[in-house]
Design an enzyme around this catalytic site. Structure first.
Site, short mmCIF file in Angstrom:
data_model
loop_
_atom_site.label_atom_id
_atom_site.label_comp_id
_atom_site.label_asym_id
_atom_site.label_seq_id
_atom_site.Cartn_x
_atom_site.Cartn_y
_atom_site.Cartn_z
N TYR A 241 0.84 -1.22 0.00
CA TYR A 241 0.00 0.00 0.00
C TYR A 241 0.86 1.25 0.00
O TYR A 241 0.44 2.30 -0.48
CB TYR A 241 -1.00 -0.03 1.16
N HIS A 388 0.15 -11.87 -10.01
CA HIS A 388 -0.63 -10.91 -9.21
C HIS A 388 0.15 -9.62 -9.01
O HIS A 388 -0.37 -8.53 -9.23
CB HIS A 388 -0.99 -11.56 -7.87
N PHE A 389 1.42 -9.74 -8.65
CA PHE A 389 2.08 -8.47 -8.31
C PHE A 389 2.65 -7.74 -9.52
O PHE A 389 2.99 -6.58 -9.42
CB PHE A 389 3.05 -8.60 -7.14
N HIS A 390 2.67 -8.41 -10.67
CA HIS A 390 3.02 -7.62 -11.87
C HIS A 390 1.81 -6.83 -12.38
O HIS A 390 1.97 -5.89 -13.15
CB HIS A 390 3.63 -8.50 -12.95
N ARG A 451 6.96 -20.53 -8.53
CA ARG A 451 7.64 -19.26 -8.71
C ARG A 451 9.10 -19.44 -8.33
O ARG A 451 9.45 -20.44 -7.69
CB ARG A 451 6.98 -18.16 -7.85
FE1 HAS Z 1 -1.13 -8.50 -3.04
C1 HAS Z 1 0.98 -11.19 -2.49
C2 HAS Z 1 -3.57 -10.00 -1.18
C3 HAS Z 1 -3.18 -5.76 -3.48
C4 HAS Z 1 1.54 -6.70 -4.23
N1 HAS Z 1 0.87 -8.89 -3.32
C5 HAS Z 1 1.54 -10.06 -3.06
C6 HAS Z 1 2.91 -9.92 -3.41
C7 HAS Z 1 3.08 -8.64 -3.86
C8 HAS Z 1 1.78 -8.00 -3.81
C9 HAS Z 1 4.38 -7.99 -4.30
O1 HAS Z 1 -3.77 -12.28 0.86
C10 HAS Z 1 3.94 -11.04 -3.33
C11 HAS Z 1 4.84 -10.99 -2.17
C12 HAS Z 1 5.81 -12.13 -2.26
O2 HAS Z 1 6.84 -11.97 -2.95
O3 HAS Z 1 5.56 -13.20 -1.71
N2 HAS Z 1 -3.04 -8.01 -2.48
C13 HAS Z 1 -3.87 -8.78 -1.75
C14 HAS Z 1 -5.16 -8.11 -1.61
C15 HAS Z 1 -5.05 -6.92 -2.27
C16 HAS Z 1 -3.71 -6.86 -2.80
C17 HAS Z 1 -6.38 -8.62 -0.90
N3 HAS Z 1 -0.88 -6.62 -3.75
C18 HAS Z 1 -1.84 -5.63 -3.80
C19 HAS Z 1 -1.25 -4.40 -4.27
C20 HAS Z 1 0.09 -4.67 -4.48
C21 HAS Z 1 0.30 -6.06 -4.14
C22 HAS Z 1 -2.00 -3.11 -4.45
C23 HAS Z 1 1.18 -3.79 -4.94
C24 HAS Z 1 1.08 -2.53 -5.29
N4 HAS Z 1 -1.28 -10.28 -2.05
C25 HAS Z 1 -2.34 -10.66 -1.29
C26 HAS Z 1 -2.01 -11.93 -0.61
C27 HAS Z 1 -0.71 -12.26 -0.99
C28 HAS Z 1 -0.28 -11.21 -1.89
C29 HAS Z 1 -2.86 -12.71 0.29
C30 HAS Z 1 0.10 -13.49 -0.54
C31 HAS Z 1 -0.10 -14.60 -1.46
C32 HAS Z 1 0.85 -15.75 -1.25
O4 HAS Z 1 0.37 -16.90 -1.29
O5 HAS Z 1 2.06 -15.55 -1.07
C33 HAS Z 1 -6.15 -5.85 -2.35
O6 HAS Z 1 -5.68 -4.63 -1.85
C34 HAS Z 1 -6.66 -5.64 -3.74
C35 HAS Z 1 -7.84 -4.70 -3.76
C36 HAS Z 1 -8.04 -4.17 -5.13
C37 HAS Z 1 -9.19 -4.18 -5.81
C38 HAS Z 1 -9.22 -3.62 -7.21
C39 HAS Z 1 -9.94 -2.27 -7.28
C40 HAS Z 1 -9.86 -1.74 -8.67
C41 HAS Z 1 -9.54 -0.45 -9.00
C42 HAS Z 1 -9.48 -0.07 -10.46
C43 HAS Z 1 -10.78 0.51 -10.95
C44 HAS Z 1 -10.71 0.89 -12.39
C45 HAS Z 1 -11.13 2.06 -12.90
C46 HAS Z 1 -10.99 2.31 -14.35
C47 HAS Z 1 -11.71 3.15 -12.08
C48 HAS Z 1 -10.44 -4.74 -5.23
C49 HAS Z 1 -9.27 0.61 -7.99
C50 HAS Z 1 -12.34 2.44 -15.02
C51 HAS Z 1 -12.62 1.15 -15.65
C52 HAS Z 1 -13.84 0.78 -16.11
C53 HAS Z 1 -13.94 -0.51 -16.83
C54 HAS Z 1 -15.09 1.54 -15.92
#
Ligand code: HAS
Ligand code: CU
Length: 567
Positions: A241, A388-390, A451
């Site tokens: 974050y 996921h993280f890319h 990985r």
């Molecule tokens: Fe993650 C692993 C859970 C967000 C980065 N994550 C990683 C790792 C990285 C990373 C680097 O629970 C690997 C670490 C390693 O080397 O082992 N992550 C989440 C969850 C979220 C999440 C629940 N991650 C991120 C973000 C990162 C990031 C942000 C970097 C910047 N992640 C995990 C978990 C792991 C994990 C487990 C461990 C897994 C394992 O087994 O090792 C949430 O914050 C995501 C919420 C996001 C959303 C999307 C909202 C969409 C938006 C765009 C809207 C589009 C618009 C455009 C407005 C719900 C805001 C208009 C479009 C139209 C079509 C109208």
């Protein structure tokens, strides 16, 4: 504002002169150029990792520089995920509030931050380049790197805390001159991000100072791997974050204006930042669902808490989609989706940020899968996780910053953006490359491809026996990486072309601070979010409440493991 100020007030507030403003721009430029140089090295190595999965082993040809896939992967992770982000974010979050408040930041502290971070980076780089520290960016003990590496990372982390004090000092000065007023939005967002990072950094900071540094210096001879990992993930989750929120600063406070509209709601933006702050701290152990030594009860609690961390990003999705729709309609977009095509797609800065948001829909959805304990057991330690993280840090964060640089570099240097057309190409290629990579990586991960594996070093028969069934996905991973790399080459042509390009009086663009449809005036939500000291305390207490039961068994049953060097 400055015109209306008396000389006395302007002295107390320390409003910058034109010369001082030029100094601030130089400071931010130093941070961004250093960060983007690190990214260039990191990205170049990334291509090798994509081709590795496609079954092509390029490492033997790079012998004097890169001894192994693991050395390259360590550099890739550290340079991209730490050095690039720490430099760009630190400069960005000091400069932007200073411009919003029209105040002079503490330049001594800003330059000290830069120097310390640079020193730490050079030390860590030495430890990686001499192949003594191929421990990957997660630094899992008992893999053992050199003291250069750990001490370097320690300095970088310490330096990354300092911008908080620059921002808080400016906020205090502004509040003194504007009693009873709410902190302006960009400053609020920057302070929240950096306060969150202060609490976050306590985990890795403790791990570095009390476990890794003394161990690598030979002061102690063993280490507790579980304790080290848990402290690492205390930081390792909220760091994502710390990468995301500075991008959100642009998405909320600048992009709506760039897209021709306004931000729908200032108080909702504050709510999103506050929730990101409070929710992201206590959930680090969701990276340890498969680790022994952490009670299933705590893993269950952390699952529920992690799912709540998606809420502020869902708030962001709707707030920003509506703000973009407003911009598109003001630009003449009609019908259900006419606003989408009416967005200024030819503006590379806007295109980069909107495409980053599109990629984040998929990155975020994958995150929700990871957050769910049972589902994570299927994808943990597979290629799904890098995919996921890319799509999150690799696309959402990096592409937003690339987009920002297209107006920021001209703003800082007074030089014209070199080839807006090439800039647009670079954005689309980066987006398409990483979306391709992300799609195929998720696919291969679900089929069990691990990985962090030097799969291309296997004899061809063995590679095909193990991964032949997923070979199409792995080839697509390779292709995605190459497409993104071409985008990166174009990006750096624009980057350096601008830095060394033509001076242009019109290039001194103003920062596109947005207006709001619903401002924070009279908003109860904004008032509740305002006392940041109180929210820091509340977040710290919640974090301790979750972590004390996690740490307790580790502290009462310590493990003493010797170090390993496996490369
Ligand atoms: Fe993650 C692993 C859970 C967000 C980065 N994550 C990683 C790792 C990285 C990373 C680097 O629970 C690997 C670490 C390693 O080397 O082992 N992550 C989440 C969850 C979220 C999440 C629940 N991650 C991120 C973000 C990162 C990031 C942000 C970097 C910047 N992640 C995990 C978990 C792991 C994990 C487990 C461990 C897994 C394992 O087994 O090792 C949430 O914050 C995501 C919420 C996001 C959303 C999307 C909202 C969409 C938006 C765009 C809207 C589009 C618009 C455009 C407005 C719900 C805001 C208009 C479009 C139209 C079509 C109208
Ligand atoms: Cu996480």
């Amino acid at each position: 504002m400055s015109a209306a100020l008396s000389n006395n007030a302007s002295r107390i507030l320390a409003v910058p002169t034109a010369g001082e403003l030029a100094g601030e721009k130089k400071m931010l430029l130093a941070f961004w150029v250093t960060g983007f140089l690190a990214l260039a090295v990191g990205i170049s190595i990334g291509v090798l990792q994509s081709t590795n999965y496609a079954g092509i082993n390029l490492y033997p040809y790079l012998q004097p520089f890169l001894k192994s896939y693991y050395q390259g992967l360590t550099m890739h992770g550290v340079l991209n995920a730490y050095v690039f982000t720490f430099f760009t974010i630190s400069g960005w979050l000091m400069y932007l509030p200073a411009r919003e408040l029209k105040l002079k930041p503490n330049m001594g502290l800003a330059w000290f931050t830069y120097a310390l971070m640079l020193l730490g980076t050079l030390m860590a780089a030495y430890g990686m380049f001499d192949n003594s520290s191929s421990v990957l960016y997660t630094m899992y003990a008992p893999l053992k790197g050199s003291a250069w590496f750990y001490l370097g990372i320690t300095l970088v982390v310490v330096a990354s805390i300092l911008p908080l004090f620059v921002v808080l000092e400016m906020r205090a000065r502004w509040k003194k001159a504007n009693p009873g007023q709410l902190t302006p939005l960009v400053t609020y967002m920057s302070a929240t991000t950096l306060l969150m990072w202060l609490l976050a950094a306590l985990g890795a900071g403790t791990e570095a100072v009390f476990l890794l540094d003394p161990w690598s210096l030979g002061i102690v001879h063993t280490i507790d791997p579980l304790l080290a990992r848990t402290l690492f993930w205390w930081t390792g989750h909220p760091i994502v974050y710390y990468w995301l929120m500075p991008g959100y600063v642009s998405i909320y406070a600048l992009l709506p204006r760039q897209a021709g509209g306004k931000l729908i709601s200032d108080p909702l933006a504050r709510l999103a930042f506050l929730l990101l702050f409070v929710f992201s701290l206590p959930v680090g152990t969701h990276h340890q669902y498969t680790d022994p030594g952490i009670s299933p009860v705590m893993k269950g609690i952390v699952t529920a808490l992690t799912l709540s961390v998606a809420i502020p990003s869902l708030i962001t999705a709707f707030t920003i989609a509506l703000s973009l729709e407003y911009g598109g309609r003001r630009r003449g977009g009609k019908g259900l989706m006419g606003w989408w095509t009416a967005l200024p797609w030819k503006d590379a800065s806007v295109a980069a940020q909107v495409l980053a948001l599109v990629s984040f829909i998929f990155g975020g959805a994958g995150g929700i899968v990871n957050a769910s304990w049972q589902l994570d057991n299927v994808v943990h330690n597979t290629l799904w996780i890098p995919a996921h993280f890319h799509l999150t840090v690799g696309t959402m964060t990096t592409l937003v910053f690339m987009g920002v640089s297209f107006w920021l570099l001209p703003h800082l240097t007074g030089r014209r953006l070199y080839s807006p057309k090439l800039a647009l190409w670079s954005v689309w290629l980066w987006f398409l490359g990483l979306m391709t990579w992300g799609f195929a990586g998720h696919w291969a991960g679900m089929d069990g491809v691990p990985r962090r594996a030097w799969v291309s070093a296997l004899p061809h028969d063995q590679y095909m026996q193990l991964y032949g069934a997923v070979h199409p996905a792995l080839i697509i991973v390779g292709i995605g990486g190459v497409i993104a790399a071409v985008g990166a080459v174009l990006y750096y042509i624009v980057f350096f072309g601008t830095l060394f390009g033509q001076k242009d009086a019109k290039a001194m663009v103003e920062i596109p601070f947005t207006q709001y449809i619903t401002s924070s005036e009279g908003s109860v939500m904004a008032r509740i979010a305002e006392p940041l000291g109180l929210w820091t305390l509340i977040t710290f207490v919640i974090t301790l409440a979750v972590y004390i039961p996690v740490f307790w068994p580790m502290l009462t049953h310590p493990i003493h493991a010797p170090g390993f060097v496996l490369w």
